[in-house]
Design a protein around this motif. Structure first.
Motif, PDB file in Angstrom:
ATOM      1  N   ARG A   2      90.390 -83.035  27.682  1.00 41.79           N
ATOM      2  CA  ARG A   2      91.826 -83.205  27.460  1.00 41.79           C
ATOM      3  C   ARG A   2      92.170 -83.302  25.966  1.00 41.79           C
ATOM      4  NH1 ARG A   2      96.568 -84.915  30.870  1.00 41.79           N
ATOM      5  NH2 ARG A   2      98.092 -85.743  29.370  1.00 41.79           N
ATOM      6  N   GLY A   8      99.025 -78.955  23.897  1.00 42.29           N
ATOM      7  CA  GLY A   8     100.394 -79.264  24.283  1.00 42.29           C
ATOM      8  C   GLY A   8     100.817 -78.495  25.509  1.00 42.29           C
ATOM      9  N   LEU A  63     101.825 -85.200  25.748  1.00 37.76           N
ATOM     10  CA  LEU A  63     101.397 -84.044  24.944  1.00 37.76           C
ATOM     11  C   LEU A  63     102.629 -83.412  24.312  1.00 37.76           C
ATOM     12  CD1 LEU A  63      98.896 -82.293  27.410  1.00 37.76           C
ATOM     13  CD2 LEU A  63      98.290 -83.334  25.211  1.00 37.76           C
TER      14      LEU A  63
END
Lengths: 424, 424
Positions: free
Chosen positions: B141, B146, B186
């Motif tokens: 991750r 994004g 994100l």
């Protein structure tokens, strides 16, 4: 592989260009507004403005009241600081202008077209005519930054093929821009006339505050250009916004360009003139092709004058043409998301009052993103000399506010070389 | 006053972006070729490449023979170095992808549309679905840069109005992008889906070497985008290349958009489906509007499958549609001077084989500047997920190769705020 030009040039050069163009765009502006608008520091703005004043490009003009603080000195470009020669090399005629730094015309002349003369002869002739118009302007030759030449069609490797009668092989591969530069002794640029026209509208602040400006140019044919973020949009090869040759009728007549149902074949000046002859609004004309080409914009102007004087038949022809031209303007806005369309070129110069309301209504009522922003429509303040003014603006921008074009063509691309002037 | 961004950012950042994008664009490239292609010095290239390798973004992959000199080490992006989530928020469904650094899909899922749910509920739901697709991708991750969200219509101040049923006032002014970013944790970007789709074609090297690339996107409707010099063309407000809503028939039927004779109303998927029902090629469908909207691309796919299986009636419908779509592609090329058009989106994914030859012939035989350059036409290799892949590419470009957009909107412009992700 496309080659970005990020990182080229010194910060000093970039700040100077940024500030100079900000002053140009604003008309008049204070140092405080320059800081706010450019994001540069106060110290940088101060230093660069001082240098621009010392170089004579920028002057201080009195003060403006500020809200509560001390009065702010306003800055503007000194229009007499620099000049440029703009040439429109069109089929039937050659137009010369000298403009000042702001793009306003200080001298102009129109001469006969190049006819069947070869490139060497034309360079010599143009050199004399450029000298004459600069003399007529009465300006200091040291302040003349260069010569811009606008021509119809694509500019290909600095040659002028598109302007020459097809029979003249002498024009193919002749380095016209280079030859003219050597002969005149000034940096010389060449570009498409409608693209130049669009830049001229931008440079001369025809629509202050426009972020994405389209020009639809109607002279003998119909073309266009777009200036986005202050830079002419160039696409892959400089053949952009050919709005006269978009199809608006899949079953329409074949056009000389190879398309069918083009705006130009359905509604351009040549078609308006042909219909005016058919309907007896104009007398049948000279059958000679060269003469006919030379007179299309002249005869279109004759139809327009008849319409403006109350001839209903002539008016109907123009209104019919306007329906298609409106769609052309609408299509440019829909594809390129422009906030303004300027109608320019000699044919709009004479007939703009008929076209303007039709184009405005089209964009007001049908433009796709009208809920997001309007698309303004105006007629150019210098429609008759738009291409020549634009060609001069190309020089002014190239010399004073050099910038990355919207597309960076690979250095090795044979597609297009627009000869860039050396920096003065 | 428009605000140029010249001078912003350090040279270090610019060199890094330039080199990273040059490696991406080339696929594989040597240091020597990087020097030649970027114009940067050998020392700069060496230093920056070393840092990119240390950061894991670039890897060395063996050597290539050079002409006479020592073998050159080839460089390329490490596709596993970074990932991005792309979301296509369309009327009938939501598509999620995770792509690697090169834009290739490593996980994908499609879920039902948002229906009548309000924005808070949708943010929560999407957060879960984004988590699920990232898990499915099995990637670190920390490497996910994004979330990009592509939606039909204009993106207005980070809201998602265009996607919501008109009845739901809750969506107006709701800061959707911001809310999703906070919920997911994100950086989040939103943009028009066709514009994103064009960028995705560029980023994933669908057409290596293209300088000015158009994508015509056909899903439920018809839209488009252009990437020029590696940057999405944005015009004045981000409402660009609305190729479905250009007029190709001045006397044509009124379109929902306010224009008449639009390509979309004459030949888009909804019209093809309606005609297929009229002619009994498809069974009469569900009269409910929501269901009908949800199924337009599904039913269009059904017509396409029938055509490909030999149903002449279905084939005729598609070929008729192709005539208009070809004119739309031709018009984009004529206005924006593109060197290539990619046909993308799910409707081209299924029916592209019928449209492709028609579009190719149109451009080969009628494109205005065909004497100057060809306009290639291909079907996207990822047509079905084009918008989601493009949305992911937006994140990759924004994070790794930040660049000036083709238009710099005035900082105070209320017209468009595309929320830019913070740099990682």
């Amino acid at each position: 592989m496309s080659t970005p030009t990020a990182g080229s040039g010194s910060t000093h050069t970039n700040s100077r260009s940024v500030i100079l163009d900000a002053v140009r765009a604003a008309g008049t502006i204070s140092r405080v507004e320059l800081v706010r608008g450019t994001g540069l520091t106060g110290a940088t703005v101060s230093t660069v403005v001082r240098r621009l004043i010392d170089d004579g490009l920028v002057t201080e003009i009195g003060t403006a009241e500020s809200t509560g603080g001390k009065p702010r000195t306003m800055l503007r470009l000194d229009p007499a600081a620099r000049y440029a020669v703009g040439v429109h090399l069109d089929h039937g005629f050659v137009t010369y202008v000298v403009t000042d730094l702001g793009g306003d015309i200080v001298a102009r002349t129109r001469r006969a077209g190049i006819g069947t003369a070869g490139p060497v002869e034309v360079v010599a002739r143009m050199t004399g005519e450029i000298g004459a118009v600069v003399s007529a302007a009465g300006v200091d030759r040291d302040r003349v930054l260069g010569v811009g030449v606008g021509m119809p069609g694509p500019v290909f490797q600095g040659t002028a093929d598109a302007i020459a009668p097809p029979a003249l092989a002498a024009w193919s591969d002749f380095p016209f821009a280079q030859a003219l530069e050597r002969s005149v002794g000034l940096p010389t640029l060449m570009d498409n006339d409608a693209t130049a026209g669009a830049l001229g509208e931008h440079w001369a602040r025809a629509v202050p505050g426009s972020v994405c400006l389209a020009a639809v140019y109607m002279g003998t044919g119909i073309g266009g250009g777009v200036v986005v973020g202050g830079t002419p949009y160039r696409g892959a090869s400089g053949n952009t916004v050919e709005v006269g040759h978009i199809c608006v009728d899949l079953d329409g007549p074949e056009c000389w360009c190879g398309n069918r149902g083009c705006v130009e074949i359905l509604a351009g000046p040549a078609t308006v003139v042909a219909r005016a002859r058919e309907r007896g609004i104009l007398e049948p004309g000279d059958a000679s092709t060269v003469a006919a080409t030379a007179s299309v914009s002249g005869e279109f102007a004759a139809v327009a004058r008849l319409a403006l004087q109350g001839d209903d038949g002539a008016l109907e022809l123009l209104e019919d043409s306007a329906r298609y031209v409106a769609v052309a303007a609408h299509t440019v806005a829909t594809i390129m998301d422009t906030d303004h369309v300027v109608l320019t070129g000699p044919s709009f110069g004479v007939a703009g009052s008929v076209y303007l309301p039709v184009v405005r209504t089209e964009l007001e009522t049908r433009y796709f993103a009208r809920g997001n922003h309007t698309v303004g429509v105006t007629i150019s303040p210098h429609a008759y000399e738009a291409a020549a003014v634009g060609a001069a603006a190309m020089v002014l921008q190239s010399e004073l506010v050099p910038r990355q074009t919207s597309v960076v063509l690979p250095a090795s691309s044979p597609e297009l070389t627009v000869r860039t002037a050396s920096r003065r």
